[in-house]
Design a protein around this motif. Structure first.
Motif, PDB file in Angstrom:
ATOM      1  N   GLY B 222       0.808  -1.217   0.000  1.00 31.33           N
ATOM      2  CA  GLY B 222       0.000   0.000   0.000  1.00 31.33           C
ATOM      3  C   GLY B 222       0.842   1.269   0.000  1.00 31.33           C
ATOM      4  N   ALA B 223       2.179   1.117   0.068  1.00 34.05           N
ATOM      5  CA  ALA B 223       3.061   2.288   0.128  1.00 34.05           C
ATOM      6  C   ALA B 223       3.546   2.696  -1.262  1.00 34.05           C
ATOM      7  CB  ALA B 223       4.259   1.995   1.028  1.00 34.05           C
ATOM      8  N   LEU B 224       3.885   3.985  -1.410  1.00 38.98           N
ATOM      9  CA  LEU B 224       4.562   4.447  -2.617  1.00 38.98           C
ATOM     10  C   LEU B 224       6.065   4.319  -2.448  1.00 38.98           C
ATOM     11  CD1 LEU B 224       2.649   7.620  -3.842  1.00 38.98           C
ATOM     12  CD2 LEU B 224       2.145   5.201  -4.170  1.00 38.98           C
ATOM     13  N   ASP B 225       6.529   4.465  -1.205  1.00 37.34           N
ATOM     14  CA  ASP B 225       7.946   4.286  -0.893  1.00 37.34           C
ATOM     15  C   ASP B 225       8.075   3.712   0.504  1.00 37.34           C
ATOM     16  OD1 ASP B 225       9.961   4.845  -2.791  1.00 37.34           O
ATOM     17  OD2 ASP B 225       9.376   6.964  -2.780  1.00 37.34           O
ATOM     18  N   THR B 226       8.964   2.736   0.654  1.00 39.17           N
ATOM     19  CA  THR B 226       9.270   2.222   1.981  1.00 39.17           C
ATOM     20  C   THR B 226      10.738   2.495   2.265  1.00 39.17           C
ATOM     21  OG1 THR B 226       7.562   0.518   2.127  1.00 39.17           O
ATOM     22  CG2 THR B 226       9.590   0.095   3.325  1.00 39.17           C
ATOM     23  N   TYR B 227      10.969   3.258   3.341  1.00 41.96           N
ATOM     24  CA  TYR B 227      12.335   3.508   3.789  1.00 41.96           C
ATOM     25  C   TYR B 227      12.685   2.500   4.871  1.00 41.96           C
ATOM     26  CZ  TYR B 227      11.360   7.881   1.388  1.00 41.96           C
ATOM     27  OH  TYR B 227      10.999   8.808   0.448  1.00 41.96           O
ATOM     28  N   THR B 228      13.945   2.129   4.965  1.00 44.30           N
ATOM     29  CA  THR B 228      14.324   1.065   5.882  1.00 44.30           C
ATOM     30  C   THR B 228      15.650   1.369   6.562  1.00 44.30           C
ATOM     31  OG1 THR B 228      14.805  -1.323   6.002  1.00 44.30           O
ATOM     32  CG2 THR B 228      15.483  -0.202   4.000  1.00 44.30           C
ATOM     33  N   ILE B 229      15.836   0.824   7.758  1.00 39.62           N
ATOM     34  CA  ILE B 229      17.182   0.737   8.318  1.00 39.62           C
ATOM     35  C   ILE B 229      17.567  -0.739   8.327  1.00 39.62           C
ATOM     36  CG2 ILE B 229      17.194   2.869   9.695  1.00 39.62           C
ATOM     37  CD1 ILE B 229      16.477   1.191  12.168  1.00 39.62           C
ATOM     38  N   GLU B 230      18.751  -1.027   7.774  1.00 38.04           N
ATOM     39  CA  GLU B 230      19.222  -2.408   7.655  1.00 38.04           C
ATOM     40  C   GLU B 230      20.478  -2.575   8.502  1.00 38.04           C
ATOM     41  OE1 GLU B 230      17.871  -4.941   5.485  1.00 38.04           O
ATOM     42  OE2 GLU B 230      16.187  -3.570   5.056  1.00 38.04           O
ATOM     43  N   ALA B 231      20.421  -3.555   9.396  1.00 40.08           N
ATOM     44  CA  ALA B 231      21.577  -3.854  10.236  1.00 40.08           C
ATOM     45  C   ALA B 231      22.197  -5.171   9.776  1.00 40.08           C
ATOM     46  CB  ALA B 231      21.149  -3.961  11.691  1.00 40.08           C
ATOM     47  N   MET B 232      23.495  -5.338  10.050  1.00 39.78           N
ATOM     48  CA  MET B 232      24.139  -6.597   9.689  1.00 39.78           C
ATOM     49  C   MET B 232      24.400  -7.416  10.958  1.00 39.78           C
ATOM     50  SD  MET B 232      27.818  -7.461   7.963  1.00 39.78           S
ATOM     51  CE  MET B 232      27.669  -6.400   6.527  1.00 39.78           C
ATOM     52  N   MET B 233      23.891  -8.636  10.951  1.00 43.26           N
ATOM     53  CA  MET B 233      24.114  -9.512  12.094  1.00 43.26           C
ATOM     54  C   MET B 233      25.526 -10.119  11.992  1.00 43.26           C
ATOM     55  SD  MET B 233      21.278  -9.022  13.672  1.00 43.26           S
ATOM     56  CE  MET B 233      21.478  -7.349  13.069  1.00 43.26           C
TER      57      MET B 233
END
Lengths: 493, 493
Positions: B222-233
């Motif tokens: 339903g979004a036009l844009d999804t912003y994310t924070i990505e962490a590395m395990m």
């Protein structure tokens, strides 16, 4: 809004309508699209947050820790404790499927019959069953006791007639669940938590309460004893505001929770549970508020002081704002929550009515003349009294005043309640008077028959056997049989 | 417990098993009786409370207010936004009935077929639909905007494969939902909240994150844009740790939410939503912890300092406790949470292992010799370094040390992550290396075909188009077509 405010029904006209109006007009809550479920709006939720913070501190001081248990309860768990299931089966929301799929026409979704659960799941109406099923793995030895967990969560009881805060299908609450090695310790815990609730009601909500124990009929489903705090609303009806249950070994036996005592012998664990909910907001509203709107106790008011400048022009506004700044900063330094409302699109009269409606305890107004004279106008919401005071010293004056308001609304509520607690020994008189509200202290023979007859004939119920009242024996006003104690009887929410 | 601790799987042997072991052994959470739902135990919940408190402060600083919306969503609401229903219909818990009744045999309860709902209700997987249906009544004019509400609640997505904190059917989260007058303002809000999440992850969790925007395939439904924070395990896999969505006017159109602009013309409202969940606890564990157990950043550790006296006898114990008292009081005055463990039924070695397992940042030990010498032994959990220090000045030393530990574990995590971010221009090389973890910065031609092929052939996905990276054009390593940007590709949780 100024015109809307006029539409607030007067308490004397229709108390119930006044309550419903006020909840909506003061922006506390509203009905949602889901039957019996409400939306708690930001202003209402801010009151709940203040309640939570203080209660949480008080719970932690007693040694309780927060945790979180699942929302869904397997249907079979409910059946394990015979009384418990009788109490809750009739109002359960039941999850039967775990997937939707596109309908054949493709324009909507339908339940996917292939995704039927093997065992139905119940949305928790309360969590004793899932928690005691968990405690089984946490408790082995007396060293693991006492175990005291609390959770803040939502619960669901499918109510047919609902009212915002007082009775809703979904509500927010906290539920404490404790496990103890001895009966005495568990009973003491249930009483301790009742004391915490009473102290919170009186010191924070400014709501006087009577502590007592419920009759067997009114007990929590599965408890050996239910303790209660009962508050009196302005219409003289009782509102059960918090309960604490001594559960004996019922849930330990149903879920087979034992511990090895100091002699290395297995024993069943003793239990309590205790809870208060968003219903407290209903109690708060119906104890203090008036025909102008909410009256909030300063300790729970989201905004404690509202500051309104009144200026002829932009230049004067900026001079007034300048003069107000140190006052606002001074108040905030003391931890007092202040709102400055210098919006130019609403007239002062509108703002006054709106903050009265919202129950802000103190209103400060500064106009051009005040600026010249070094004064400020202060109104307190509880008495609606206005006075013009020197700006000098206003900060410490308000600090003292907030305590005074807190004490005053408590005293006012207590005086109003105390004036409506009656000793009554005559059933005919009782039947006549109970319609008008009040708590009736009456001798009761302790039988379910008498209790049921009173309820049927007057819609009043035994609220509790009150603590802290010197009990004398006498004659039950209904049955004429001997009675050892007076109980509180009242109509209730 | 000392023996149990040895059973903690080593990370090098089986990272996934190590994680599952640690969650249980450190008393964070456990499986419940309900498929895919966990119990969050007091120690795990205490971490969540610390996260909530800080996030809540940060949200309120941006102007958001808390509110509460219903748990249950009418099935028809989900269908209103076409993409939204596609995303969530497959994993919905569906309420179909509102009552149970005694079975005919009388020994259990069954669903009462007479209590079937006319329209099924869905346990919220996320609340856009019910909230926008509510916002319709709250928004009339541009003066009502922006409207910024957040709620802390539980949500349910029926997951087939679950892991504690990382993926559970029920989880706790917060969901912010904001309404704005313009596209620009809504886009800025979505980016602002992404920034809040990134700051929280880095400054409070000590977890370095990459901010970026998702590809179309990976967007919220339903979004036009999804912003994310990505962490590395630590195993090199990515963990999506928080998302913020620019929803355009999709929900406003589906629920018909318009406002009158300053020219008195109706316009659809612009929306965002943003959320983080108990998944953050998974990120915390898998970023810092080691083969001895948890390593918690001081800012989120429920216990920051544990103090253990070691005495030969009761007399010496009381002398040591006496000497420790001003240290403990001094620390508490600074707001540092301290636990004194002088229980006599557990040996020191057992206690040491247990608090290491639980990740307590600083351990203080005082024995008989320390008492004589005026010293105390200090161990920091992040480096496992021990030193003996004068008691004099220990309080301010610890205050500084906690900041140092917070900074150190962030730096350590950042160095480990940075060493595993690779630029890669060759698909064969990528396929070989992606198995071993890491973030691969690769040119992407922007097509779904390439994205799908990478996922199918390597199980890796495009995590995001990263911000703050200077983008150069190049050649897509898979398709050989021109590409304008590098994206981050990785396997993920």
């Amino acid at each position: 809004m100024a015109t809307e405010l006029k539409d607030l029904t007067k308490r004397s006209e229709n108390y119930s309508q006044w309550y419903n109006d006020l909840v909506v007009k003061a922006d506390l809550a509203e009905q949602s699209a889901v039957r019996g479920c409400m939306v708690i709006k930001p202003y209402g939720y801010a009151i709940w947050e203040k309640m939570q913070q203080q209660l949480d501190r008080m719970f932690k001081e007693t040694g309780a820790q927060n945790a979180y248990f699942p929302l869904l309860i397997p249907k079979s768990f409910l059946s394990r404790e015979a009384e418990h299931v009788k109490g809750f089966a009739k109002e359960c929301a039941v999850v039967t499927h775990y997937r939707l799929k596109a309908s054949e026409e493709g324009n909507s979704v339908v339940v996917d019959p292939a995704a039927k659960l093997e065992e139905e799941l119940i949305i928790r109406p309360t969590s004793e069953t899932i928690i005691w099923n968990t405690y089984k793995n946490w408790i082995h030895s007396w060293r693991d006791l006492p175990l005291m967990c609390n959770q803040w969560c939502n619960v669901m009881r499918w109510e047919m007639r609902t009212r915002p805060f007082l009775r809703t299908s979904e509500f927010l609450w906290q539920e404490g669940h404790t496990a103890h090695a001895t009966r005495e310790e568990a009973e003491a815990e249930a009483r301790t938590m009742l004391g915490v609730y009473a102290r919170f009601a009186e010191e924070w909500m400014a709501v006087p309460v009577i502590q007592g124990v419920k009759s067997e009929t009114e007990r929590f489903a599965g408890a050996l004893d239910t303790y209660t705090i009962e508050a009196m609303m302005q219409d003289g009806k009782a509102l059960q505001s918090g309960t604490s249950h001594f559960l004996g070994q019922n849930f330990a036996k149903s879920f087979d929770v034992t511990f090895l005592n100091k002699e290395n012998k297995p024993e069943y664990v003793w239990a309590t549970s205790w809870g208060v909910s968003t219903r407290l907001i209903g109690a708060l509203i119906m104890t203090h508020s008036d025909d102008n709107g909410l009256v909030l106790p300063p300790k729970l008011a989201p905004i404690q002081v509202v500051v309104i400048p009144i200026a002829r022009n932009a230049e004067q506004l900026s001079a007034i704002d300048e003069r107000l700044r140190p006052v606002i900063e001074g108040l905030r330094k003391l931890g007092i929550s202040v709102k400055l409302d210098d919006a130019d699109n609403k007239r002062p009269g509108f703002k006054f009515a709106d903050y009265e409606l919202k129950g802000v305890p103190v209103r400060l107004v500064m106009g051009g003349r005040d600026l010249e004279n070094g004064t400020i106008e202060l109104m307190r919401r509880d008495t609606l009294e206005k006075e013009t005071l020197p700006i000098e010293g206003i900060v410490s004056h308000i600090q003292t005043l907030l305590d005074e308001i807190q004490a005053n609304i408590y005293q006012k509520a207590k005086a109003a309640r105390d004036a409506r607690i009656y000793e009554c020994d005559n059933y005919e008189e009782f039947k006549k008077r109970v319609k008008d509200g009040g708590f009736f202290l009456c001798h009761w023979d302790g039988t379910e028959e008498t209790e049921a007859r009173i309820k049927e004939e007057t819609q009043a119920t035994i609220r509790c056997v009150p603590f802290g009242v010197e009990q004398t024996s006498g004659i039950d006003m209904v049955s004429g049989k001997p009675a050892t104690q007076r109980v509180i009887i009242a109509r209730s929410y």
